[in-house]
Design a protein around this motif. Structure first.
Motif, PDB file in Angstrom:
ATOM      1  N   LYS A 140       0.842  -1.190   0.000  1.00 22.34           N
ATOM      2  CA  LYS A 140       0.000   0.000   0.000  1.00 22.34           C
ATOM      3  C   LYS A 140       0.884   1.250   0.000  1.00 22.34           C
ATOM      4  CE  LYS A 140      -4.089  -1.954   2.218  1.00 22.34           C
ATOM      5  NZ  LYS A 140      -5.117  -1.773   3.277  1.00 22.34           N
ATOM      6  N   ALA A 144      -6.955  13.948  -3.249  1.00 27.25           N
ATOM      7  CA  ALA A 144      -6.505  12.819  -2.435  1.00 27.25           C
ATOM      8  C   ALA A 144      -7.610  11.788  -2.291  1.00 27.25           C
ATOM      9  CB  ALA A 144      -6.053  13.308  -1.054  1.00 27.25           C
ATOM     10  N   LYS A 145      -8.830  12.252  -2.094  1.00 29.13           N
ATOM     11  CA  LYS A 145      -9.974  11.346  -1.962  1.00 29.13           C
ATOM     12  C   LYS A 145     -10.212  10.581  -3.257  1.00 29.13           C
ATOM     13  CE  LYS A 145     -14.820  11.318  -0.515  1.00 29.13           C
ATOM     14  NZ  LYS A 145     -15.942  12.160   0.002  1.00 29.13           N
ATOM     15  N   ALA A 205      -7.439   7.916  -3.770  1.00 28.45           N
ATOM     16  CA  ALA A 205      -7.630   6.777  -2.880  1.00 28.45           C
ATOM     17  C   ALA A 205      -8.763   5.890  -3.372  1.00 28.45           C
ATOM     18  CB  ALA A 205      -7.905   7.264  -1.460  1.00 28.45           C
ATOM     19  N   ASN A 239      -7.959   3.562  -6.468  1.00 31.43           N
ATOM     20  CA  ASN A 239      -6.883   2.577  -6.362  1.00 31.43           C
ATOM     21  C   ASN A 239      -7.213   1.450  -5.388  1.00 31.43           C
ATOM     22  OD1 ASN A 239      -4.321   3.424  -7.998  1.00 31.43           O
ATOM     23  ND2 ASN A 239      -5.122   5.329  -7.138  1.00 31.43           N
ATOM     24  N   ILE A 243      -4.396   3.023  -1.110  1.00 35.26           N
ATOM     25  CA  ILE A 243      -3.846   4.325  -0.738  1.00 35.26           C
ATOM     26  C   ILE A 243      -4.325   4.691   0.662  1.00 35.26           C
ATOM     27  CG2 ILE A 243      -3.575   6.758  -1.379  1.00 35.26           C
ATOM     28  CD1 ILE A 243      -2.671   4.808  -3.545  1.00 35.26           C
ATOM     29  N   GLU A 244      -3.397   5.035   1.534  1.00 33.66           N
ATOM     30  CA  GLU A 244      -3.748   5.542   2.861  1.00 33.66           C
ATOM     31  C   GLU A 244      -3.398   7.032   2.888  1.00 33.66           C
ATOM     32  OE1 GLU A 244      -5.374   3.948   4.998  1.00 33.66           O
ATOM     33  OE2 GLU A 244      -5.080   1.844   4.407  1.00 33.66           O
ATOM     34  N   VAL A 245      -4.396   7.855   3.171  1.00 37.05           N
ATOM     35  CA  VAL A 245      -4.200   9.305   3.200  1.00 37.05           C
ATOM     36  C   VAL A 245      -4.068   9.775   4.643  1.00 37.05           C
ATOM     37  CG1 VAL A 245      -5.171  11.558   2.600  1.00 37.05           C
ATOM     38  CG2 VAL A 245      -5.546   9.583   1.085  1.00 37.05           C
ATOM     39  N   HIS A 282      -9.118  12.633   7.546  1.00 37.97           N
ATOM     40  CA  HIS A 282      -7.807  11.974   7.782  1.00 37.97           C
ATOM     41  C   HIS A 282      -6.810  12.907   8.462  1.00 37.97           C
ATOM     42  CE1 HIS A 282      -9.512   9.095   4.974  1.00 37.97           C
ATOM     43  NE2 HIS A 282      -9.563  10.024   4.044  1.00 37.97           N
TER      44      HIS A 282
END
Length: 294
Positions: A58, A79-80, A83, A86, A90-92, A229
């Protein structure tokens, strides 16, 4: 006469017998024994176990942002989107540093989003002179670790193609009576590893309503903007503690348990524990995972 005496004797015996039965039936029963499993001890250890198959890598995306940055809501939306497109890879983590103050200074009467931890992480990536910026796995892309939003997608694609030498699992158990979460983190080497790796254990929160500059909003400001986040704190060292210090074989396990007691203003149901592992020499993040706090 003998018959009468016998009858009286039997009657007396019957009365005593009934009395005995009454005594037995009214005797208070002891409560059943309730067996409860003892809580596992908190661990901070390492050991060797079976070598697992490699988990899918990840990618960690830092969204470096500020409440007075009027372009930052667009970066958060990007960013949203990245994520979501994918498949959960993806960790934001949104970093609200304390500098530059013109873009990060908190609004009077609203939640202060900036944290010392976010400032340390953002500063370690390079000098912050403008916002929004981002970082993908803390690696340089086009010569810089702090990236403009136009480079986020390509940098993520490059990192998704890589593999990770570590599998990472996190478990969080909410303990209502204590108002805290017990968190168990485990990193397992799926291949032989050389060099020093560290991990960072962070707490993020979504759905945090606070004032935000936004060039697309009427008047340029949103009073109840929802921040997603947002980094709220770090367990232990902000820049990480050792997963290993020397080369290890496949099957090496580093395990750590700890409690998280949310601060008063946090909403535990909206919080996540996010853990990432990085190469201490290059600072590249090789694996990241999250779990809901509650």
């Amino acid at each position: 006469m003998r018959l009468n005496d016998s009858t009286g004797f039997l009657a007396a015996m019957g009365f005593l017998l009934m009395g005995g039965m009454f005594f037995v039936s009214c005797h208070e029963e002891l409560p059943p024994v309730i067996m409860t499993a003892e809580e596992k001890p908190l661990l901070d250890t390492f050991y060797i176990g079976p070598a697992p198959s490699a988990a899918v890598k990840k990618v960690l995306l830092f969204d470096v942002t500020g409440v007075r940055c009027n372009n930052c809501p667009k970066a958060a939306a990007l960013a949203k989107t990245l994520a979501a497109s994918n498949a959960g890879r993806i960790e934001v983590v949104a970093l609200y540093p304390k500098t530059p103050m013109s873009l990060t200074y908190p609004w009077t009467g609203f939640d202060t989003m900036s944290t010392i931890e976010a400032d340390l992480l953002a500063t370690a990536l390079g000098g912050i002179t403008s916002l929004p910026l981002g970082a993908v796995d803390q690696v340089a892309y086009n010569g810089s670790k702090l990236l403009n939003t136009s480079d986020w997608g390509a940098a993520i694609t490059a990192q998704l193609a890589k593999t990770s030498p570590f599998n990472l699992t996190i478990k969080s158990t909410w303990q209502s009576a204590e108002g805290r979460a017990r968190v168990e983190v485990k990193a397992t080497a799926n291949a032989a590893v050389s060099g020093n790796y560290k991990w960072v254990m962070a707490i993020t929160e979504s759905g945090v309503k606070s004032k935000q500059s936004d060039q697309d909003a009427p008047g340029g400001v949103v009073d109840d903007y929802e921040h997603e986040h947002a980094l709220r704190g770090v367990v232990g060292s902000t820049l990480g503690s050792d997963v290993n210090t020397t080369g290890v074989s496949a099957g090496y396990v580093r395990e750590k348990h700890f409690y998280v007691i949310p601060k008063t203003k946090w909403v535990p149901a909206n919080c996540d524990v996010v853990v990432w592992i990085y190469d201490a020499a290059t600072k590249e993040v090789v694996q990241v995972e999250h779990v809901s706090l509650k």
